[in-house]
Design a protein around this motif. Structure first.
Motif, PDB file in Angstrom:
ATOM      1  N   ILE A   1      29.206  10.120  49.684  1.00  0.00           N
ATOM      2  CA  ILE A   1      29.765   8.798  49.395  1.00  0.00           C
ATOM      3  C   ILE A   1      31.202   8.808  49.896  1.00  0.00           C
ATOM      4  N   MET A   2      31.577   7.771  50.627  1.00  0.00           N
ATOM      5  CA  MET A   2      32.973   7.614  51.033  1.00  0.00           C
ATOM      6  C   MET A   2      33.556   6.484  50.205  1.00  0.00           C
ATOM      7  N   PHE A   3      34.690   6.720  49.587  1.00  0.00           N
ATOM      8  CA  PHE A   3      35.307   5.611  48.844  1.00  0.00           C
ATOM      9  C   PHE A   3      36.781   5.492  49.174  1.00  0.00           C
ATOM     10  N   GLU A   4      37.256   4.261  49.047  1.00  0.00           N
ATOM     11  CA  GLU A   4      38.661   3.976  49.337  1.00  0.00           C
ATOM     12  C   GLU A   4      39.162   3.038  48.250  1.00  0.00           C
ATOM     13  N   ALA A   5      40.413   3.248  47.842  1.00  0.00           N
ATOM     14  CA  ALA A   5      41.062   2.261  46.964  1.00  0.00           C
ATOM     15  C   ALA A   5      42.327   1.808  47.677  1.00  0.00           C
ATOM     16  N   ASP A   6      42.736   0.571  47.467  1.00  0.00           N
ATOM     17  CA  ASP A   6      43.979   0.100  48.088  1.00  0.00           C
ATOM     18  C   ASP A   6      44.693  -0.842  47.127  1.00  0.00           C
ATOM     19  N   GLY A   7      45.948  -1.105  47.411  1.00  0.00           N
ATOM     20  CA  GLY A   7      46.708  -2.014  46.539  1.00  0.00           C
ATOM     21  C   GLY A   7      48.181  -2.006  46.856  1.00  0.00           C
ATOM     22  N   ARG A   8      48.948  -2.735  46.038  1.00  0.00           N
ATOM     23  CA  ARG A   8      50.399  -2.866  46.268  1.00  0.00           C
ATOM     24  C   ARG A   8      51.174  -1.716  45.646  1.00  0.00           C
ATOM     25  N   ILE A   9      50.569  -1.073  44.637  1.00  0.00           N
ATOM     26  CA  ILE A   9      51.325  -0.071  43.874  1.00  0.00           C
ATOM     27  C   ILE A   9      50.627   1.283  43.985  1.00  0.00           C
ATOM     28  N   LYS A  10      51.386   2.268  44.472  1.00  0.00           N
ATOM     29  CA  LYS A  10      50.794   3.571  44.771  1.00  0.00           C
ATOM     30  C   LYS A  10      50.114   4.192  43.543  1.00  0.00           C
ATOM     31  N   ALA A  11      50.811   4.129  42.401  1.00  0.00           N
ATOM     32  CA  ALA A  11      50.271   4.769  41.193  1.00  0.00           C
ATOM     33  C   ALA A  11      48.931   4.126  40.789  1.00  0.00           C
ATOM     34  N   ALA A  12      48.822   2.824  41.011  1.00  0.00           N
ATOM     35  CA  ALA A  12      47.575   2.133  40.638  1.00  0.00           C
ATOM     36  C   ALA A  12      46.432   2.581  41.554  1.00  0.00           C
ATOM     37  N   VAL A  13      46.758   2.754  42.837  1.00  0.00           N
ATOM     38  CA  VAL A  13      45.735   3.223  43.787  1.00  0.00           C
ATOM     39  C   VAL A  13      45.294   4.629  43.393  1.00  0.00           C
ATOM     40  N   GLU A  14      46.279   5.481  43.070  1.00  0.00           N
ATOM     41  CA  GLU A  14      45.946   6.869  42.690  1.00  0.00           C
ATOM     42  C   GLU A  14      45.095   6.902  41.415  1.00  0.00           C
ATOM     43  N   ALA A  15      45.419   6.019  40.471  1.00  0.00           N
ATOM     44  CA  ALA A  15      44.647   5.988  39.212  1.00  0.00           C
ATOM     45  C   ALA A  15      43.197   5.592  39.502  1.00  0.00           C
ATOM     46  N   ASP A  16      43.007   4.588  40.371  1.00  0.00           N
ATOM     47  CA  ASP A  16      41.638   4.178  40.725  1.00  0.00           C
ATOM     48  C   ASP A  16      40.890   5.329  41.397  1.00  0.00           C
ATOM     49  N   MET A  17      41.576   6.024  42.316  1.00  0.00           N
ATOM     50  CA  MET A  17      40.922   7.130  43.029  1.00  0.00           C
ATOM     51  C   MET A  17      40.508   8.223  42.042  1.00  0.00           C
ATOM     52  N   ASN A  18      41.406   8.542  41.107  1.00  0.00           N
ATOM     53  CA  ASN A  18      41.079   9.598  40.138  1.00  0.00           C
ATOM     54  C   ASN A  18      39.896   9.194  39.264  1.00  0.00           C
ATOM     55  N   ASP A  19      39.867   7.931  38.861  1.00  0.00           N
ATOM     56  CA  ASP A  19      38.760   7.472  38.008  1.00  0.00           C
ATOM     57  C   ASP A  19      37.436   7.527  38.773  1.00  0.00           C
ATOM     58  N   ILE A  20      37.465   7.113  40.066  1.00  0.00           N
ATOM     59  CA  ILE A  20      36.208   7.154  40.843  1.00  0.00           C
ATOM     60  C   ILE A  20      35.765   8.611  41.023  1.00  0.00           C
ATOM     61  N   GLU A  21      36.728   9.488  41.234  1.00  0.00           N
ATOM     62  CA  GLU A  21      36.396  10.912  41.387  1.00  0.00           C
ATOM     63  C   GLU A  21      35.682  11.427  40.121  1.00  0.00           C
ATOM     64  N   GLU A  22      36.203  11.046  38.971  1.00  0.00           N
ATOM     65  CA  GLU A  22      35.581  11.494  37.710  1.00  0.00           C
ATOM     66  C   GLU A  22      34.141  10.968  37.598  1.00  0.00           C
ATOM     67  N   ILE A  23      33.948   9.713  38.008  1.00  0.00           N
ATOM     68  CA  ILE A  23      32.590   9.140  37.931  1.00  0.00           C
ATOM     69  C   ILE A  23      31.649   9.901  38.879  1.00  0.00           C
ATOM     70  N   CYS A  24      32.157  10.208  40.066  1.00  0.00           N
ATOM     71  CA  CYS A  24      31.336  10.959  41.025  1.00  0.00           C
ATOM     72  C   CYS A  24      30.925  12.299  40.422  1.00  0.00           C
ATOM     73  N   GLU A  25      31.898  13.014  39.861  1.00  0.00           N
ATOM     74  CA  GLU A  25      31.596  14.357  39.306  1.00  0.00           C
ATOM     75  C   GLU A  25      30.606  14.266  38.144  1.00  0.00           C
ATOM     76  N   ALA A  26      30.757  13.230  37.338  1.00  0.00           N
ATOM     77  CA  ALA A  26      29.843  13.067  36.197  1.00  0.00           C
ATOM     78  C   ALA A  26      28.408  12.814  36.678  1.00  0.00           C
ATOM     79  N   ASN A  27      28.272  12.378  37.944  1.00  0.00           N
ATOM     80  CA  ASN A  27      26.926  12.087  38.478  1.00  0.00           C
ATOM     81  C   ASN A  27      26.460  13.121  39.494  1.00  0.00           C
ATOM     82  N   GLY A  28      27.096  14.293  39.471  1.00  0.00           N
ATOM     83  CA  GLY A  28      26.574  15.401  40.283  1.00  0.00           C
ATOM     84  C   GLY A  28      27.306  15.654  41.588  1.00  0.00           C
TER      85      GLY A  28
END
Ligand SMILES: Cc1cc2nc3c(=O)[nH]c(=O)nc-3n(C[C@H](O)[C@H](O)[C@H](O)COP(=O)(O)OP(=O)(O)OC[C@H]3O[C@@H](n4cnc5c(N)ncnc54)[C@H](O)[C@@H]3O)c2cc1C
Length: 477
Positions: A273-300
């Protein structure tokens, strides 16, 4: 009625009309499996020429098939009844960019990437961007309601088209939609043109809504040992409250094809799976990326690699964009055919759908791949087969019908983004059975002589194999 080529030459200029057999041959196919020769090709340079050609064609009941770059995958621009192919690529001017109104006005032959190359330095972009954006025209994208990698966040073409000018079958010019972000006046006629596949009118100008370029972006790739786990991850991300700007899935066949053809060095696993997050605020983009990473890991998922290096991000996405061509290099002797190629399914059915596609391929002795803009619900498949063997076409015909039976059973739709035209018409007609007459009535009202891209969509033949000649050296019954 024989086309009067001299008359067409008078309208568009001698160098812009032709009935030369070599040219007609080129205009007889697109990126689909279909092929049929037109009688003439015209390349109008302005709206008045489009109107003149339409008046002539309507009077003489000659089919007219608008054509952008011919990258449609289901036979959209293939002239099933002959007639005139109208190549719109000379009408390729960006007419106006109004940053304060966040819109631009373009002619239909402008290429998607060319438009975005001009827009991006001004801080805005036109988001639909199909994987074919290097060649696809804005007119073709509107007529197909194209979408792409970033549609999961920014929507499909219909979400970015505010208005347009259209030449009707009788040569009249009409202005549809508005210059405003919202419009509530009457029938949404501009929207009706979106996805109409050249059957209702010729788009000669479009007003497009623009989107600010996000300041920050990051992407990541997650590996999976089971295709179904990758499908489940898509469902989980899209119900998490996060809206990624890209959420793409590629199965093992797609990975191998890209590695073989382009030496991409993608991991040889069951799915990524390739995923990308984007936005105006770096910290918000990083938070989205970290959350998606956690979801990926929880699903194998395992071995997740993140990057915000623009060069690396471009490299990975360019591999995905070139996948269609790469698939013909998957295995010697197998060609990539675009058949049941872009269905969309409800978010909850993603895992079952990608698995079913692979299983249908195995059952029918063809190789099938599952990939696509799965965050938007779009699942691409291609059938890889030996196109010289008639038996393989029979297998493909069965595989296509099984895939679509499944898609309709789970409440999905025949086409998420590439449109219907010829190859997908048999399934789509089953799916839309109680609204086909309504569509035919609209077509008849706007095109009583049935000259605009006739015998497509609701009026296409019921067997796609027999609809036209196939663009391959084989004869199939
Ligand atoms: C490698 C590859 C990748 C692709 N990836 C995607 C993707 O990610 N997403 C996606 O949505 N599609 C994708 N496609 C399909 C295709 O590129 C798109 O549907 C695209 O919008 C077609 O544009 P075109 O200019 O080539 O149109 P054409 O194929 O020339 O025409 C498509 C239809 O539009 C009509 N048309 C063209 N111009 C006009 C006009 N001015 N007025 C009225 N009707 C008109 C034609 O009659 C025809 O019915 C891909 C295709 C390829 C080959």
């Amino acid at each position: 009625m024989k086309v009067d080529i001299q008359h067409l030459k008078k309208i568009v200029g001698p160098e812009n009309a032709s009935d030369d057999v070599a040219e007609l041959y080129i205009y007889g196919s697109d990126a689909s499996v279909h092929q049929a020769m037109p009688d003439a090709v015209v390349r109008p340079g302005k709206t008045e020429e489009v109107q003149e050609v339409m008046r002539y064609a309507n009077k003489n009941k000659i089919p007219v098939i608008a054509r952008g770059s011919g990258s449609g995958m289901s036979g959209h621009a293939v002239p099933i009844d002959g007639g005139i192919v109208m190549d719109m690529k000379r009408m390729n001017k960006i007419l106006d960019i109004r940053i304060e109104d966040v819109l631009c006005v373009v002619q239909p032959g402008v290429i998607d990437d060319d438009l975005n190359r001009v827009l991006r330095p001004k801080g805005v972009f036109y988001p639909p961007t199909p994987a074919s954006s290097r060649v696809a025209t804005i007119g073709g994208e509107i007529a197909n309601n194209a979408s792409g990698l970033r549609s999961v966040k920014y929507g499909a073409t219909r979400d970015s088209v505010l208005g347009m000018k259209v030449v009707l079958a009788n040569g009249d010019l009409v202005t549809l939609g508005s210059n405003t972000r919202v419009e509530a006046s009457g029938y949404q006629l501009a929207r009706l043109m979106v996805g109409s596949e050249g059957t209702l009118g010729i788009i000669v100008e479009a007003t497009l809504r623009l989107t600010p370029v996000p300041k920050f972006k990051a992407m990541a790739m997650a590996k999976f040992n089971k295709l179904e786990d990758a499908g489940k991850t898509i469902t989980a991300v899209m119900t998490s409250g996060i809206t990624p700007s890209v959420l793409e899935l590629m199965d093992n066949v797609a990975i191998k094809a890209v590695n073989t053809a382009l030496n991409m060095g993608l991991p040889d696993v069951e799915a990524i799976i390739m995923f990308e997050a984007d936005g105006r605020i770096k910290a918000a983009v990083e938070a989205d990326m970290n959350d998606i990473e956690e979801i990926c890991e929880a699903n194998g998922a395992f071995g997740i690699e993140m990057s915000d290096d623009p060069k690396e991000m471009t490299r990975i996405f360019s591999g995905r964009k070139k996948l269609f061509a790469a698939l013909s290099r998957y295995q010697k002797g197998l060609s990539c055919t675009s058949l049941a190629d872009d269905m969309a399914v409800p978010n909850s059915k993603m895992a079952a759908t990608v698995q079913e596609i692979v299983d249908v391929g195995k059952r029918n002795n063809v190789v099938m791949t599952a990939y696509g803009h799965c965050g938007s619900g779009v699942v691409h498949t291609k059938i890889l087969m030996d196109t010289t063997k008639p038996g393989q076409w029979d297998n493909a015909r069965k595989a296509v019908s099984e895939v679509y039976d499944f898609v309709r059973k789970v409440g999905g739709t025949t086409s998420g983004e590439h449109g219907i035209a010829l190859s997908k018409a048999p399934s789509w007609k089953k799916e839309k059975k109680d609204s086909l007459e309504m569509m035919r009535a609209i077509k008849k009202a706007l095109d009583p002589n049935n000259i605009l891209n006739p015998h497509k969509m609701m009026d296409a033949p019921d067997d796609w194999v027999k609809a036209t000649d196939l663009r391959y050296t084989t004869k199939v019954q």
